[in-house]
Scaffold this motif. Structure first.
Motif, PDB file in Angstrom:
ATOM      1  N   THR A 186       0.802  -1.222   0.000  1.00 31.35           N
ATOM      2  CA  THR A 186       0.000   0.000   0.000  1.00 31.35           C
ATOM      3  C   THR A 186       0.836   1.274   0.000  1.00 31.35           C
ATOM      4  OG1 THR A 186      -0.131  -0.021   2.426  1.00 31.35           O
ATOM      5  CG2 THR A 186      -1.903  -1.129   1.202  1.00 31.35           C
ATOM      6  N   ASP A 207      -0.995  -7.244  -4.340  1.00 28.28           N
ATOM      7  CA  ASP A 207      -1.725  -6.011  -4.633  1.00 28.28           C
ATOM      8  C   ASP A 207      -3.230  -6.266  -4.691  1.00 28.28           C
ATOM      9  OD1 ASP A 207      -2.189  -3.377  -5.302  1.00 28.28           O
ATOM     10  OD2 ASP A 207      -0.595  -3.304  -6.794  1.00 28.28           O
ATOM     11  N   THR A 210      -4.689  -6.784  -1.137  1.00 27.32           N
ATOM     12  CA  THR A 210      -4.906  -5.560  -0.360  1.00 27.32           C
ATOM     13  C   THR A 210      -6.162  -4.830  -0.832  1.00 27.32           C
ATOM     14  OG1 THR A 210      -3.422  -4.301  -1.837  1.00 27.32           O
ATOM     15  CG2 THR A 210      -2.458  -5.238   0.159  1.00 27.32           C
ATOM     16  N   GLN A 215      -8.007  -2.243   1.622  1.00 27.01           N
ATOM     17  CA  GLN A 215      -6.860  -1.455   2.067  1.00 27.01           C
ATOM     18  C   GLN A 215      -6.206  -0.679   0.926  1.00 27.01           C
ATOM     19  OE1 GLN A 215      -5.969  -0.993   5.141  1.00 27.01           O
ATOM     20  NE2 GLN A 215      -7.272  -2.510   6.129  1.00 27.01           N
ATOM     21  N   ARG A 216      -6.777  -0.735  -0.258  1.00 28.75           N
ATOM     22  CA  ARG A 216      -6.332   0.076  -1.389  1.00 28.75           C
ATOM     23  C   ARG A 216      -7.524   0.833  -1.925  1.00 28.75           C
ATOM     24  NH1 ARG A 216      -1.519  -1.340  -4.026  1.00 28.75           N
ATOM     25  NH2 ARG A 216      -1.872   0.589  -5.171  1.00 28.75           N
ATOM     26  N   SER A 219      -6.288   0.466  -7.242  1.00 25.43           N
ATOM     27  CA  SER A 219      -5.263  -0.542  -7.525  1.00 25.43           C
ATOM     28  C   SER A 219      -5.078  -0.649  -9.035  1.00 25.43           C
ATOM     29  CB  SER A 219      -5.685  -1.899  -6.948  1.00 25.43           C
ATOM     30  OG  SER A 219      -4.637  -2.846  -7.067  1.00 25.43           O
TER      31      SER A 219
END
Length: 439
Positions: A186, A207, A210, A215-216, A219
């Motif tokens: 992140t 990636d 997340t 949490q992103r 992306s």
């Protein structure tokens, strides 16, 4: 006194033996590890190492032997071909009775069995890994066209032999590791970090995880590239990627917009929750054909992409200074000026808002997503704008034709991979900042 010294020497000797010994069925410690480092047993026959905030996943020291318990579905392996090319099979299913593993490898499904020679594994290619007509593929506009074209341009072998097969991890275990160290994906990376080949193979999967854990905010994932050999080692075929793309495509909380490189030379997927400002950031990246694997030419766009992806100011700065355009001199003052201009542009994207990307909190809240009809209309319009970058599928056709003229697809796969491996070795030593932002 002498007795204490002898005891300490004995303990040290035992630690050394434990460190270098190849243990089957027990915790295995890398030969490169110090016996005085703290090692945590995550599961049988696997090791992790924390280095520069990055969890580095290592393969077993001991190879898989004939007769060993076969790894479970969802496992990632590492092996080499008889020509010495490293590959990462992903186990899809296991037939313990017939000692057979069905794995995904280089875009194909391969039935792997034990050969008559210890340590050698026979692979029979049984089909492609992605069916362009699969429902989940339709969530990624133009992906089916890329897959169809690339599969039609590649002459593949029917069999492959593998050796030095080792267990690396399972998707479930890797997911737990990502959750313990989300910042590795992140916050971006700096040029001092040197990911291992296994780390690189798992980078896109991390990636995506997340993103799925909210949490992103945005992306950026490279799906396909046409500046290399079609289909072979395409990002979409890295370990766990197709599995996680299917999971993301089935998630109603997540918007997907595909971004097409000019001339049809690459395809990236941009993900975000269906809420502002993330959704408008994703649409903005797609509007100029942003690609995860291509470094932006100007410092301004390097900063813009890094900010949208949520990376730290420090790592964005490191990326900009490590990848300067020779025609553009960047110093600290100009960097700060460009950073302010990026903030201003992102605020002014419609619908206009006052927040800065730094003000946004994670994990994002799905309850703030737009109503379905409103989000679908916005995504549809954003995709129409993004599609204008590539122009039409005719450009995609000509791009593949150009590649097929440059690469003789009748050459055996192992020879093609050998050439690519040699090119990669020549590029070793370059800072990791030389790569684009994203997966």
């Amino acid at each position: 006194m002498y007795g204490a010294a002898a005891l300490l020497a004995g303990i040290f000797h035992i630690l050394i033996l434990w460190n270098v010994n190849v243990q089957r069925g027990n915790l295995v410690v890398s030969r490169a590890s110090s016996p005085f480092l703290s090692v945590r047993q995550m599961s049988v026959r696997r090791v992790i190492e924390e280095r520069s905030r990055k969890i580095s996943v290592k393969a077993d020291v001991a190879p898989m032997y004939h007769g060993d318990v076969l790894p479970p579905p969802g496992a990632m392996l590492v092996a080499t071909t008889l020509q010495g090319i490293t590959c990462y099979p992903e186990v899809r299913s296991v037939d313990t009775k017939n000692r057979l593993m069905k794995v995904a490898l280089w875009g194909e499904i391969v039935n792997v069995t034990e050969s008559d020679q210890e340590g050698i594994w026979n692979g029979d290619v049984v089909g492609w890994d992605i069916n362009p007509k699969d429902e989940w593929v339709s969530r990624f506009p133009l992906l089916s066209e890329y897959i169809v074209k690339s599969q039609s341009k590649v002459t593949r072998r029917k069999k492959i032999e593998l050796q030095d097969m080792k267990f690396v991890t399972t998707l479930a275990d890797f997911e737990e590791r990502v959750e313990r160290d989300l910042t590795s994906w992140t916050q971006g990376k700096n040029s001092d970090q040197r990911p291992s080949p296994v780390d690189k193979a798992l980078d896109i999967a991390g990636d995506l995880l997340t993103l799925l854990k909210r949490q992103r905010g945005v992306s950026l994932i490279q799906l396909c590239t046409l500046w290399g050999v079609p289909i072979i080692q395409e990002p979409v075929y890295r370990p766990f990627v197709t599995t996680l793309l299917k999971r993301a495509s089935a998630n109603d909380e997540i918007a997907i917009i595909t971004s097409h490189a000019v001339g049809g030379l690459g395809l990236s997927a941009i993900f975000s929750p269906k809420q502002y400002p993330y959704l408008k950031y994703a649409a903005h990246l797609a509007s100029f054909g942003c690609q995860a694997a291509i470094v932006a030419d100007s410092a301004y766009y390097k900063i813009l992409i890094g900010v949208v992806l949520g990376y730290t100011r420090e790592n964005i700065r490191d990326h900009v200074f490590a990848n300067q355009n020779p025609n553009e001199i960047i110093d600290d003052e100009k960097f700060e000026t460009l950073f302010e201009l990026v903030d201003k542009e992102l605020k002014q994207l419609p619908p206009v808002s006052s927040e800065k990307p730094d003000d946004l909190l994670l994990p994002w809240d799905p309850s703030k997503n737009l109503p379905s009809s409103e989000s679908l209309a916005y995504i549809k319009e954003a995709q129409i704008v993004a599609n204008k970058v590539v122009g039409s599928t005719k450009q995609l056709d000509s791009s593949y034709d150009d590649i097929s003229r440059q690469e003789d697809t009748a050459i055996p796969l192992e020879d093609i991979l050998k050439k690519r491996s040699e090119r990669q070795k020549k590029r070793k030593g370059k800072p990791s900042g030389s790569k684009g932002f994203g997966g």
